[in-house]
Design a protein around this motif. Structure first.
Motif, PDB file in Angstrom:
ATOM      1  N   ALA A  80      19.328  53.902  27.761  1.00 53.67           N
ATOM      2  CA  ALA A  80      18.461  52.940  27.065  1.00 53.67           C
ATOM      3  C   ALA A  80      18.597  51.554  27.669  1.00 53.67           C
ATOM      4  CB  ALA A  80      18.802  52.916  25.578  1.00 53.67           C
ATOM      5  N   ASP A  81      19.822  51.148  28.008  1.00 57.32           N
ATOM      6  CA  ASP A  81      20.024  49.841  28.628  1.00 57.32           C
ATOM      7  C   ASP A  81      19.366  49.764  30.005  1.00 57.32           C
ATOM      8  OD1 ASP A  81      21.491  48.849  26.495  1.00 57.32           O
ATOM      9  OD2 ASP A  81      23.395  49.567  27.295  1.00 57.32           O
ATOM     10  N   ARG A  82      19.284  50.896  30.664  1.00 58.84           N
ATOM     11  CA  ARG A  82      18.732  50.897  32.019  1.00 58.84           C
ATOM     12  C   ARG A  82      17.211  50.998  32.041  1.00 58.84           C
ATOM     13  NH1 ARG A  82      20.591  54.950  36.976  1.00 58.84           N
ATOM     14  NH2 ARG A  82      19.236  54.030  38.582  1.00 58.84           N
ATOM     15  N   PHE A  83      16.656  51.825  31.140  1.00 56.41           N
ATOM     16  CA  PHE A  83      15.216  52.103  31.198  1.00 56.41           C
ATOM     17  C   PHE A  83      14.435  51.539  30.013  1.00 56.41           C
ATOM     18  CE2 PHE A  83      17.205  55.625  33.581  1.00 56.41           C
ATOM     19  CZ  PHE A  83      16.598  55.422  34.813  1.00 56.41           C
ATOM     20  N   GLY A  84      15.095  51.032  28.991  1.00 57.51           N
ATOM     21  CA  GLY A  84      14.391  50.444  27.865  1.00 57.51           C
ATOM     22  C   GLY A  84      14.716  51.109  26.544  1.00 57.51           C
ATOM     23  N   ARG A  85      14.856  50.279  25.497  1.00 63.24           N
ATOM     24  CA  ARG A  85      15.229  50.820  24.181  1.00 63.24           C
ATOM     25  C   ARG A  85      14.050  51.480  23.481  1.00 63.24           C
ATOM     26  NH1 ARG A  85      17.583  46.211  26.612  1.00 63.24           N
ATOM     27  NH2 ARG A  85      19.827  46.472  26.457  1.00 63.24           N
ATOM     28  N   GLU A 199      12.434  44.127  26.955  1.00 64.68           N
ATOM     29  CA  GLU A 199      12.796  43.706  28.306  1.00 64.68           C
ATOM     30  C   GLU A 199      14.001  44.496  28.774  1.00 64.68           C
ATOM     31  OE1 GLU A 199      14.081  39.647  30.769  1.00 64.68           O
ATOM     32  OE2 GLU A 199      13.909  39.657  28.579  1.00 64.68           O
ATOM     33  N   VAL A 200      13.947  44.985  29.991  1.00 60.35           N
ATOM     34  CA  VAL A 200      15.066  45.713  30.589  1.00 60.35           C
ATOM     35  C   VAL A 200      15.780  44.781  31.544  1.00 60.35           C
ATOM     36  CG1 VAL A 200      15.771  47.701  31.957  1.00 60.35           C
ATOM     37  CG2 VAL A 200      13.837  47.885  30.391  1.00 60.35           C
ATOM     38  N   LEU A 201      17.062  44.557  31.282  1.00 59.98           N
ATOM     39  CA  LEU A 201      17.851  43.665  32.140  1.00 59.98           C
ATOM     40  C   LEU A 201      18.595  44.496  33.158  1.00 59.98           C
ATOM     41  CD1 LEU A 201      19.308  41.256  29.429  1.00 59.98           C
ATOM     42  CD2 LEU A 201      17.278  40.972  30.846  1.00 59.98           C
ATOM     43  N   GLY A 202      18.144  44.470  34.384  1.00 58.85           N
ATOM     44  CA  GLY A 202      18.812  45.219  35.430  1.00 58.85           C
ATOM     45  C   GLY A 202      19.036  44.368  36.647  1.00 58.85           C
ATOM     46  N   GLY A 203      19.357  45.040  37.741  1.00 60.90           N
ATOM     47  CA  GLY A 203      19.513  44.332  38.999  1.00 60.90           C
ATOM     48  C   GLY A 203      20.652  43.364  38.994  1.00 60.90           C
ATOM     49  N   ALA A 204      20.413  42.237  39.699  1.00 60.38           N
ATOM     50  CA  ALA A 204      21.488  41.262  39.882  1.00 60.38           C
ATOM     51  C   ALA A 204      21.911  40.645  38.572  1.00 60.38           C
ATOM     52  CB  ALA A 204      21.022  40.186  40.853  1.00 60.38           C
ATOM     53  N   ARG A 205      20.921  40.413  37.678  1.00 58.38           N
ATOM     54  CA  ARG A 205      21.272  39.768  36.416  1.00 58.38           C
ATOM     55  C   ARG A 205      22.200  40.644  35.583  1.00 58.38           C
ATOM     56  NH1 ARG A 205      17.034  37.585  31.786  1.00 58.38           N
ATOM     57  NH2 ARG A 205      18.629  36.849  30.349  1.00 58.38           N
ATOM     58  N   GLY A 206      21.938  41.980  35.616  1.00 56.37           N
ATOM     59  CA  GLY A 206      22.775  42.871  34.836  1.00 56.37           C
ATOM     60  C   GLY A 206      24.120  43.121  35.471  1.00 56.37           C
ATOM     61  N   GLN A 207      24.335  42.714  36.769  1.00 63.31           N
ATOM     62  CA  GLN A 207      25.571  43.030  37.457  1.00 63.31           C
ATOM     63  C   GLN A 207      26.552  41.863  37.511  1.00 63.31           C
ATOM     64  OE1 GLN A 207      24.346  44.359  41.306  1.00 63.31           O
ATOM     65  NE2 GLN A 207      23.324  46.193  40.520  1.00 63.31           N
ATOM     66  N   LYS A 208      26.183  40.705  37.060  1.00 63.81           N
ATOM     67  CA  LYS A 208      27.068  39.559  37.277  1.00 63.81           C
ATOM     68  C   LYS A 208      27.732  39.068  35.989  1.00 63.81           C
ATOM     69  CE  LYS A 208      23.384  36.070  36.851  1.00 63.81           C
ATOM     70  NZ  LYS A 208      22.680  34.983  37.547  1.00 63.81           N
ATOM     71  N   GLU A 339      21.831  42.995  26.898  1.00 63.39           N
ATOM     72  CA  GLU A 339      21.945  43.755  28.139  1.00 63.39           C
ATOM     73  C   GLU A 339      22.750  45.037  27.974  1.00 63.39           C
ATOM     74  OE1 GLU A 339      25.363  40.793  28.157  1.00 63.39           O
ATOM     75  OE2 GLU A 339      23.226  40.770  27.702  1.00 63.39           O
ATOM     76  N   SER A 340      23.548  45.148  26.908  1.00 63.86           N
ATOM     77  CA  SER A 340      24.357  46.350  26.702  1.00 63.86           C
ATOM     78  C   SER A 340      24.199  46.897  25.285  1.00 63.86           C
ATOM     79  CB  SER A 340      25.838  46.041  26.968  1.00 63.86           C
ATOM     80  OG  SER A 340      26.300  45.004  26.109  1.00 63.86           O
ATOM     81  N   ALA A 341      23.084  46.581  24.633  1.00 66.94           N
ATOM     82  CA  ALA A 341      22.901  46.979  23.236  1.00 66.94           C
ATOM     83  C   ALA A 341      22.852  48.495  23.073  1.00 66.94           C
ATOM     84  CB  ALA A 341      21.624  46.351  22.682  1.00 66.94           C
ATOM     85  N   GLY A 342      22.155  49.181  23.981  1.00 65.91           N
ATOM     86  CA  GLY A 342      22.061  50.631  23.873  1.00 65.91           C
ATOM     87  C   GLY A 342      23.408  51.296  23.943  1.00 65.91           C
ATOM     88  N   GLN A 343      24.230  50.880  24.906  1.00 66.79           N
ATOM     89  CA  GLN A 343      25.560  51.448  25.053  1.00 66.79           C
ATOM     90  C   GLN A 343      26.428  51.126  23.839  1.00 66.79           C
ATOM     91  OE1 GLN A 343      27.400  50.347  28.725  1.00 66.79           O
ATOM     92  NE2 GLN A 343      29.321  51.426  28.302  1.00 66.79           N
ATOM     93  N   SER A 344      26.320  49.911  23.314  1.00 72.81           N
ATOM     94  CA  SER A 344      27.132  49.503  22.172  1.00 72.81           C
ATOM     95  C   SER A 344      26.786  50.306  20.924  1.00 72.81           C
ATOM     96  CB  SER A 344      26.942  48.003  21.899  1.00 72.81           C
ATOM     97  OG  SER A 344      27.365  47.233  23.009  1.00 72.81           O
ATOM     98  N   PHE A 345      25.490  50.419  20.614  1.00 68.36           N
ATOM     99  CA  PHE A 345      25.096  51.170  19.428  1.00 68.36           C
ATOM    100  C   PHE A 345      25.316  52.664  19.607  1.00 68.36           C
ATOM    101  CE2 PHE A 345      22.780  47.243  18.415  1.00 68.36           C
ATOM    102  CZ  PHE A 345      23.136  47.108  17.087  1.00 68.36           C
ATOM    103  N   GLY A 346      25.196  53.149  20.837  1.00 70.88           N
ATOM    104  CA  GLY A 346      25.515  54.548  21.093  1.00 70.88           C
ATOM    105  C   GLY A 346      26.982  54.846  20.814  1.00 70.88           C
ATOM    106  N   ALA A 347      27.857  53.929  21.218  1.00 68.98           N
ATOM    107  CA  ALA A 347      29.290  54.104  20.972  1.00 68.98           C
ATOM    108  C   ALA A 347      29.602  54.056  19.476  1.00 68.98           C
ATOM    109  CB  ALA A 347      30.083  53.036  21.716  1.00 68.98           C
TER     110      ALA A 347
END
Length: 409
Positions: A80-85, A199-208, A339-347
């Motif tokens: 979800a964080d990568r492709f959209g919630r 909005e999907v936050l990926g790329g450089a913004r999601g990596q720093k 940027e990490s909401a999907g992973q957080s709510f999944g956990a």
């Protein structure tokens, strides 16, 4: 005003969350109605439809979708964080529809079990809905949205057994799955047409941002522990409360069902009343207060000698449950990052589901070794353990994370 700036302005004004929230709530409610409403009728499906003689299997069918959701939720959260919630929410609704169709057409008990596995692996609408809301709401708006999400789940929990109990007098229990498969399909269409893409936050913004998220990761681990403890205590008495009430007080099924649903009804009453804005729910010690009331409610119920005493215990339980959920949702909203909401709510969803599985298994063992009052005492002990955990974690947060004068990297 450019199209890229407009969503941000609407978001900060709270417009998007207020307009989309009813869509997400209705979407989740229609899915939860079947997912939470059908398990009480598993015994009827297994014995009447599939001629399964040993009712002990009912308990295992209860936990199949829960275990599968617990296993799959972190994976779906990352996607979800990568492709959209919104994409993840649509996936969950369509996955439920597929599972319900398989369950409704299952020719045997093995196929029915596989349908429940599909429901668990492809479902997870609560986590998907919460993650989507985190993309369009912030702070207090997200906090209130999560409270309403819990209200959606409580509404389904109250209404589904009554609604399906009525329908089963006209339609075979298994066939209800087939008819109700239309609900998640309609929910998916509703989300697709009325809920804007996030909005999907990926790329450089999601990596720093790994260093920025490090402190929050520790806080999320604490929150997952608290979610596990609270959900374990909450679920411990679920499977056995109605038969225990009927046996101990000689209550009718209607009275037992009313007492069972009372805490959830109280949550809804507080949620729709001005009480939800009370400053009491925002205090730093509100979670401890809620857990203390929760433990007290279990003691009152376990030692009750009259229906009135159980009624009081259930009201105390509802108040404690409401305070705990409001406090946990407030902490969740505070920690959530888009940027990490999907992973957080999944956990979090995974922690809650594992807690439900553990509580169901241990409650069954405790009942077999003692009697039907044992799950109430198990819930009280689990709540006291969660109180101890809460106090310990609060004290550890007050400890300095580094020595004075030391510079952070």
């Amino acid at each position: 005003m450019s199209q890229s700036v407009l969503p941000v302005v609407l978001l900060e004004a709270g417009f998007m969350s207020q307009s989309v929230l009813p869509v997400v709530l209705l979407s989740h409610f229609t899915a939860a109605l079947v997912a939470l409403g059908m398990p009480p009728f598993f015994g009827l499906i297994l014995t009447d439809t599939f001629a399964v003689e040993h009712t002990v299997w009912v308990g295992w069918f209860y936990i199949i979708p829960t275990v599968c959701t617990a296993l799959a939720a972190p994976f779906w959260g990352k996607l979800a964080d990568r492709f959209g919630r919104r994409w993840s929410l649509l996936r969950a609704q369509i996955g439920l529809a597929v599972a319900f169709v398989i369950a409704g057409l299952a020719p045997g008990v093995i196929t029915f079990a596989m349908a429940l596995m599909v429901q668990g692996f492809l479902g997870g609408t609560f986590a998907a809905s919460s993650a989507y809301l985190s993309a369009i709401a912030r702070g207090q708006n997200l906090n209130q949205s999560l409270n309403w999400m819990q209200g959606s789940a409580r509404s389904a929990m109250i209404l589904a057994p009554i609604l399906f109990g009525f329908f089963i007098t006209w339609v075979p229990a298994q066939h209800l799955y087939l008819y109700m498969a239309v609900l998640p399909i309609l929910a998916a269409l509703l989300v697709w047409k009325l809920a804007p893409p996030d909005e999907v936050l990926g790329g450089a913004r999601g990596q720093k941002q790994p260093r920025e998220r490090a402190p929050a990761s520790t806080s999320w681990r604490r929150l997952r522990l608290l979610y596990f403890g609270f959900n374990f205590a909450l679920v411990a008495s679920f499977p056995y409360f109605i038969p225990w009430t009927q046996e101990r007080m000689g209550s009718t099924a209607a009275i037992a069902g009313f007492l069972y649903s009372l805490p959830h009804a109280l949550y809804l009453i507080i949620l729709v009343s001005p009480l939800r804005r009370s400053v009491f729910f925002g205090r730093s010690w509100s979670l401890l207060a809620g857990l203390a009331l929760f433990a007290l409610s279990y003691v009152i119920q376990a030692t009750a000698g009259t229906t009135v005493a159980i009624l009081v215990g259930r009201l105390v339980m509802g108040l404690g449950m409401t305070i705990c959920l409001f406090a946990l949702n407030a902490e969740t909203a505070r920690l959530t990052r888009m940027e990490s909401a999907g992973q957080s709510f999944g956990a979090l969803d995974s922690a809650g589901k594992w807690a439900g599985v553990a509580a169901g298994v241990l409650a069954g063992v405790a009942t077999g070794m003692s009697n039907q009052t044992a799950p109430l005492w198990l819930g009280a002990v689990a709540t006291l353990f969660t109180i101890t955990l809460t106090v310990t974690l609060r004290q550890s947060r007050r400890l300095p994370g580094r020595r004075p004068g030391r510079r952070q990297p």
